[in-house]
Scaffold this active site. Sequence first.
Site, PDB file in Angstrom:
ATOM      1  N   HIS A 160       6.141   5.898  -1.798  1.00 40.77           N
ATOM      2  CA  HIS A 160       6.791   4.684  -2.301  1.00 40.77           C
ATOM      3  C   HIS A 160       5.984   3.450  -1.914  1.00 40.77           C
ATOM      4  CE1 HIS A 160       8.093   4.810   1.885  1.00 40.77           C
ATOM      5  NE2 HIS A 160       8.292   3.504   1.785  1.00 40.77           N
ATOM      6  N   HIS A 180       0.860  -1.174   0.000  1.00 37.41           N
ATOM      7  CA  HIS A 180       0.000   0.000   0.000  1.00 37.41           C
ATOM      8  C   HIS A 180       0.905   1.236   0.000  1.00 37.41           C
ATOM      9  CE1 HIS A 180       0.977  -1.205   4.097  1.00 37.41           C
ATOM     10  NE2 HIS A 180       1.179   0.078   4.259  1.00 37.41           N
TER      11      HIS A 180
END
Length: 190
Positions: free
Chosen positions: A128, A44
């Site tokens: 990221h 996620h």
Amino acid sequence: MRCFIAIDIDEGIRKQIDRLQNELRQKTGLTKPDVKWTEPALIHLTLKFLGEVRDADITKVCEIAAAVAANHKGFWVDVARVGSFGSAARVLWVGIDRNDALLTLQKDLDEQLSAAGWGGDKKQFAGHLTLCRIKKPKAGRILKEFIKDYSDLSLGSFGVDSICVYKSELTSSGPIYTVISTNSLKKPNN
């Protein structure tokens, strides 16, 4: 309970990440105990890690997430580049290209949570998706060398239409993430 707020990624990006992880595993031969590869289903885009939150405060966290989401329009993000954190490469990631809508959303969330008593982030936000956590310095050096070939990699784009508050339970077989609330962003104008 241990909590964080994140953006879910779509299935197409998950498949691309799974393919990339398998390719890197095969090329480097790195497995446990050298690195801990992140299960693609658990990947996620973290907006805010809260750590331990008292059960009595979870409602407030969810209210803040909902209020912030309601003030932002949906948007698209591009997933590109492979990189690492740390000079000895402790975390390997796939990056999110600079995106003003994402940065504004994250900053608003951080400020609202900070005002409510959950300290603001000291480090600048770097969107990221974590590919793996590196356990041994030698593995970090090997991966850092291999990822030079992936500096112009593009895995595609995905739409962001909500943010989620997650409970994170650490177990011996890996983390278990449970959605506490899903908070929709405003529909973007066409």
